[in-house]
Scaffold this active site. Structure first.
Site, PDB file in Angstrom:
ATOM      1  N   ASP A  86     -92.903   2.898-122.619  1.00 47.67           N
ATOM      2  CA  ASP A  86     -91.968   3.967-122.261  1.00 47.67           C
ATOM      3  C   ASP A  86     -92.590   5.322-122.570  1.00 47.67           C
ATOM      4  O   ASP A  86     -93.249   5.500-123.600  1.00 47.67           O
ATOM      5  CB  ASP A  86     -90.658   3.802-123.037  1.00 47.67           C
ATOM      6  CG  ASP A  86     -89.517   4.596-122.433  1.00 47.67           C
ATOM      7  OD1 ASP A  86     -88.566   3.981-121.929  1.00 47.67           O
ATOM      8  OD2 ASP A  86     -89.563   5.841-122.461  1.00 47.67           O
TER       9      ASP A  86
ATOM     10  N   THR B 240     -89.072  10.144-122.294  1.00 55.83           N
ATOM     11  CA  THR B 240     -88.571  11.387-121.708  1.00 55.83           C
ATOM     12  C   THR B 240     -87.226  11.709-122.355  1.00 55.83           C
ATOM     13  O   THR B 240     -86.787  11.033-123.291  1.00 55.83           O
ATOM     14  CB  THR B 240     -88.394  11.238-120.193  1.00 55.83           C
ATOM     15  OG1 THR B 240     -87.426  10.213-119.929  1.00 55.83           O
ATOM     16  CG2 THR B 240     -89.706  10.887-119.519  1.00 55.83           C
TER      17      THR B 240
ATOM     18  N   ILE C  88     -95.904   5.612-116.681  1.00 58.94           N
ATOM     19  CA  ILE C  88     -96.219   4.664-115.601  1.00 58.94           C
ATOM     20  C   ILE C  88     -97.088   5.295-114.520  1.00 58.94           C
ATOM     21  O   ILE C  88     -97.680   4.576-113.708  1.00 58.94           O
ATOM     22  CB  ILE C  88     -94.947   4.062-114.961  1.00 58.94           C
ATOM     23  CG1 ILE C  88     -94.048   5.156-114.373  1.00 58.94           C
ATOM     24  CG2 ILE C  88     -94.201   3.192-115.972  1.00 58.94           C
ATOM     25  CD1 ILE C  88     -92.894   4.613-113.526  1.00 58.94           C
TER      26      ILE C  88
ATOM     27  N   THR D  97     -81.466  -0.193-107.319  1.00 66.25           N
ATOM     28  CA  THR D  97     -80.071   0.231-107.279  1.00 66.25           C
ATOM     29  C   THR D  97     -79.429  -0.084-105.938  1.00 66.25           C
ATOM     30  O   THR D  97     -80.117  -0.161-104.909  1.00 66.25           O
ATOM     31  CB  THR D  97     -79.981   1.750-107.528  1.00 66.25           C
ATOM     32  OG1 THR D  97     -78.642   2.202-107.329  1.00 66.25           O
ATOM     33  CG2 THR D  97     -80.894   2.517-106.581  1.00 66.25           C
ATOM     34  N   ASP D  98     -78.098  -0.229-105.937  1.00 63.39           N
ATOM     35  CA  ASP D  98     -77.373  -0.415-104.675  1.00 63.39           C
ATOM     36  C   ASP D  98     -77.323   0.877-103.864  1.00 63.39           C
ATOM     37  O   ASP D  98     -76.980   0.857-102.676  1.00 63.39           O
ATOM     38  CB  ASP D  98     -75.966  -0.945-104.916  1.00 63.39           C
ATOM     39  CG  ASP D  98     -75.097  -0.041-105.787  1.00 63.39           C
ATOM     40  OD1 ASP D  98     -75.588   0.996-106.265  1.00 63.39           O
ATOM     41  OD2 ASP D  98     -73.914  -0.395-106.013  1.00 63.39           O
ATOM     42  N   GLU D  99     -77.688   2.006-104.468  1.00 63.51           N
ATOM     43  CA  GLU D  99     -77.621   3.277-103.745  1.00 63.51           C
ATOM     44  C   GLU D  99     -78.605   3.358-102.589  1.00 63.51           C
ATOM     45  O   GLU D  99     -78.463   4.202-101.699  1.00 63.51           O
ATOM     46  CB  GLU D  99     -77.824   4.453-104.709  1.00 63.51           C
ATOM     47  CG  GLU D  99     -76.740   4.528-105.773  1.00 63.51           C
ATOM     48  CD  GLU D  99     -76.776   5.824-106.571  1.00 63.51           C
ATOM     49  OE1 GLU D  99     -77.069   6.879-105.979  1.00 63.51           O
ATOM     50  OE2 GLU D  99     -76.504   5.778-107.773  1.00 63.51           O
TER      51      GLU D  99
ATOM     52  N   TYR E 211     -82.699  10.840-105.148  1.00 62.63           N
ATOM     53  CA  TYR E 211     -82.835   9.706-106.064  1.00 62.63           C
ATOM     54  C   TYR E 211     -82.877   8.386-105.303  1.00 62.63           C
ATOM     55  O   TYR E 211     -83.809   7.592-105.462  1.00 62.63           O
ATOM     56  CB  TYR E 211     -81.684   9.683-107.073  1.00 62.63           C
ATOM     57  CG  TYR E 211     -81.518   8.338-107.736  1.00 62.63           C
ATOM     58  CD1 TYR E 211     -82.538   7.804-108.521  1.00 62.63           C
ATOM     59  CD2 TYR E 211     -80.361   7.580-107.554  1.00 62.63           C
ATOM     60  CE1 TYR E 211     -82.402   6.549-109.120  1.00 62.63           C
ATOM     61  CE2 TYR E 211     -80.222   6.339-108.147  1.00 62.63           C
ATOM     62  CZ  TYR E 211     -81.239   5.825-108.922  1.00 62.63           C
ATOM     63  OH  TYR E 211     -81.107   4.580-109.502  1.00 62.63           O
TER      64      TYR E 211
ATOM     65  N   LYS F 139     -85.928   5.553-104.777  1.00 64.29           N
ATOM     66  CA  LYS F 139     -85.804   4.136-105.145  1.00 64.29           C
ATOM     67  C   LYS F 139     -85.994   3.243-103.922  1.00 64.29           C
ATOM     68  O   LYS F 139     -86.602   2.164-104.020  1.00 64.29           O
ATOM     69  CB  LYS F 139     -84.452   3.874-105.800  1.00 64.29           C
ATOM     70  CG  LYS F 139     -84.302   4.468-107.193  1.00 64.29           C
ATOM     71  CD  LYS F 139     -85.310   3.903-108.184  1.00 64.29           C
ATOM     72  CE  LYS F 139     -85.002   2.467-108.582  1.00 64.29           C
ATOM     73  NZ  LYS F 139     -85.931   1.987-109.658  1.00 64.29           N
TER      74      LYS F 139
ATOM     75  N   ARG G 234     -70.311  16.780-105.056  1.00 64.47           N
ATOM     76  CA  ARG G 234     -71.766  16.732-104.986  1.00 64.47           C
ATOM     77  C   ARG G 234     -72.206  16.661-103.518  1.00 64.47           C
ATOM     78  O   ARG G 234     -71.583  15.955-102.713  1.00 64.47           O
ATOM     79  CB  ARG G 234     -72.247  15.485-105.739  1.00 64.47           C
ATOM     80  CG  ARG G 234     -73.731  15.304-105.794  1.00 64.47           C
ATOM     81  CD  ARG G 234     -74.088  14.293-106.865  1.00 64.47           C
ATOM     82  NE  ARG G 234     -73.659  12.946-106.549  1.00 64.47           N
ATOM     83  CZ  ARG G 234     -73.510  11.993-107.453  1.00 64.47           C
ATOM     84  NH1 ARG G 234     -73.699  12.232-108.725  1.00 64.47           N
ATOM     85  NH2 ARG G 234     -73.153  10.778-107.086  1.00 64.47           N
TER      86      ARG G 234
ATOM     87  N   GLY H  24     -73.700  15.389-100.220  1.00 61.17           N
ATOM     88  CA  GLY H  24     -74.051  14.053 -99.750  1.00 61.17           C
ATOM     89  C   GLY H  24     -73.488  12.932-100.601  1.00 61.17           C
ATOM     90  O   GLY H  24     -74.081  11.854-100.672  1.00 61.17           O
TER      91      GLY H  24
END
Length: 350
Positions: free
Chosen positions: A32, A35, A59, A133-135, A158, A162, A290, A292
């Site tokens: 890690d 951050t 990473i 993610t499901d996003e 974001y 992903k 927000r 979108g």
């Protein structure tokens, strides 16, 4: 097995680290960068185990990744390290592209180089598990569920980053034969969640007597997944999932954002009533939506349930009660994080 966890000091990553050290015989390396959203206090209770070790690294740093992999010699890489906050991606998308896409490429390239050096049996048993993610699927209407066959339609920087990382992982499986797995999960909540996300942010602001900022009408719908259910799913997938397969992980708990906030308020009313006798829900305040903002996410988790036998143990009611109770009992963990940098919901980008 030897499990290499990227992002193991973050919310979901640390839950996975704690779960693996406390409930399995696997060895764990936590890699890690530490951050703002990663802190070793999340893994303090397992840090003295002889099956746990920590390496601070980025990473995106190929040399650091290569050295850590070569020294640890993992059987599984579980890749959770990511920038994960939609509001932050609106204000500063470049960091998300760098970490989520370039970082994932670096992990794939270094993992493949290591994997090619294994003997035939070890190569066959190896897994690279990418947690997403499901996003990435975009937004649903009033009905329907995201399945593993749903077309990608990301709506924020974001989710686009992903989605790009998912495609990279899939491509490394198809092109290079790397044994890859992808899981796409719904909204997680639970202990050690950094207090910029909805659930811990509402708890912190409620206790501080501040307004509870809810985007628009608060009618956006999310499927809520208790983090400890999620990490059990991750273990199930990297131990028994089929290489090349994607598995959606959901909690079967669809709730409007306003319902989540009012549930938190109700639990706080019972467990820590306000001194002035007023209800916490009176602090709820609507803020500009927000850009979108996706309307609804909902997961069809029938593949992981049918093929691998996983299902969530917590209902939304039981999970949110456990979560609020944890935050009330662990103010010493989250209060310094709130005070160090006030977490605000950004709404319309400046």
């Amino acid at each position: 097995m030897r499990i290499f966890v990227t992002g193991g000091a973050g919310f979901i990553g640390s839950a996975l680290v704690r779960h693996l050290v406390e409930n399995t015989t696997h060895e764990v390396l936590n890699f890690d960068k530490l951050t703002y959203a990663g802190t070793l206090t999340t893994v303090e209770r397992v840090a003295r185990s002889n099956r746990y070790r920590f390496v601070q690294g980025d990473i995106c740093d190929a040399e650091a990744v290569r050295a850590a992999i070569a020294e640890f010699k993992p059987d599984v890489v579980t890749h959770l390290a990511a920038e994960s906050h939609v509001d932050r991606s609106i204000d500063g998308p470049g960091t998300f592209i760098q970490t989520n896409m370039v970082g994932t490429y670096t992990m794939l390239a270094e993992t493949r180089a290591y994997w090619l050096g294994l003997d035939e049996d070890a190569r066959a048993a190896f897994r690279f598990h990418h947690i997403s993610t499901d996003e990435v699927y975009g937004s649903l209407g009033d009905t329907g569920l995201f399945t593993e066959e749903t077309s990608y339609d990301p709506r924020s920087p974001y989710s686009a980053s992903k989605a790009g990382s998912d495609h990279l992982v899939s491509a490394w499986g198809h092109t290079f034969g790397l044994p890859v797995l992808i899981t796409n999960c719904s909204n997680n909540y639970g202990p050690y969640h950094f207090p910029e996300k909805l659930v811990p942010l509402m708890i912190a602001k409620a206790l501080a007597g501040e307004p509870l900022p809810v985007y628009g009408k608060g009618d956006q719908v999310r499927d809520w997944l208790y983090v400890e259910d999620h990490v059990r799913a991750l273990q199930t997938v990297f131990e028994r999932g089929r290489p090349g397969r994607t598995y959606n992980v959901g909690g079967n708990n669809e709730r409007q954002n306003i319902e989540v906030v009012t549930a938190i308020c109700g639990i706080l009313d019972r467990l820590r009533p306000r001194a002035d006798g007023r209800l916490y829900a009176e602090q709820i305040a609507s803020v500009a939506d927000r850009p979108g903002h996706d309307k609804r996410y909902a997961i069809d988790a029938s593949r992981i349930q049918g093929e691998l036998g996983w299902e969530p143990a917590e209902t939304f009611e039981s999970g949110i009660a456990k979560t609020v109770e944890w935050y009330l009992a662990n103010e010493a963990w989250w209060r310094p994080l709130v005070e160090a940098k006030a977490a605000e919901r950004r709404g319309v980008a400046a």
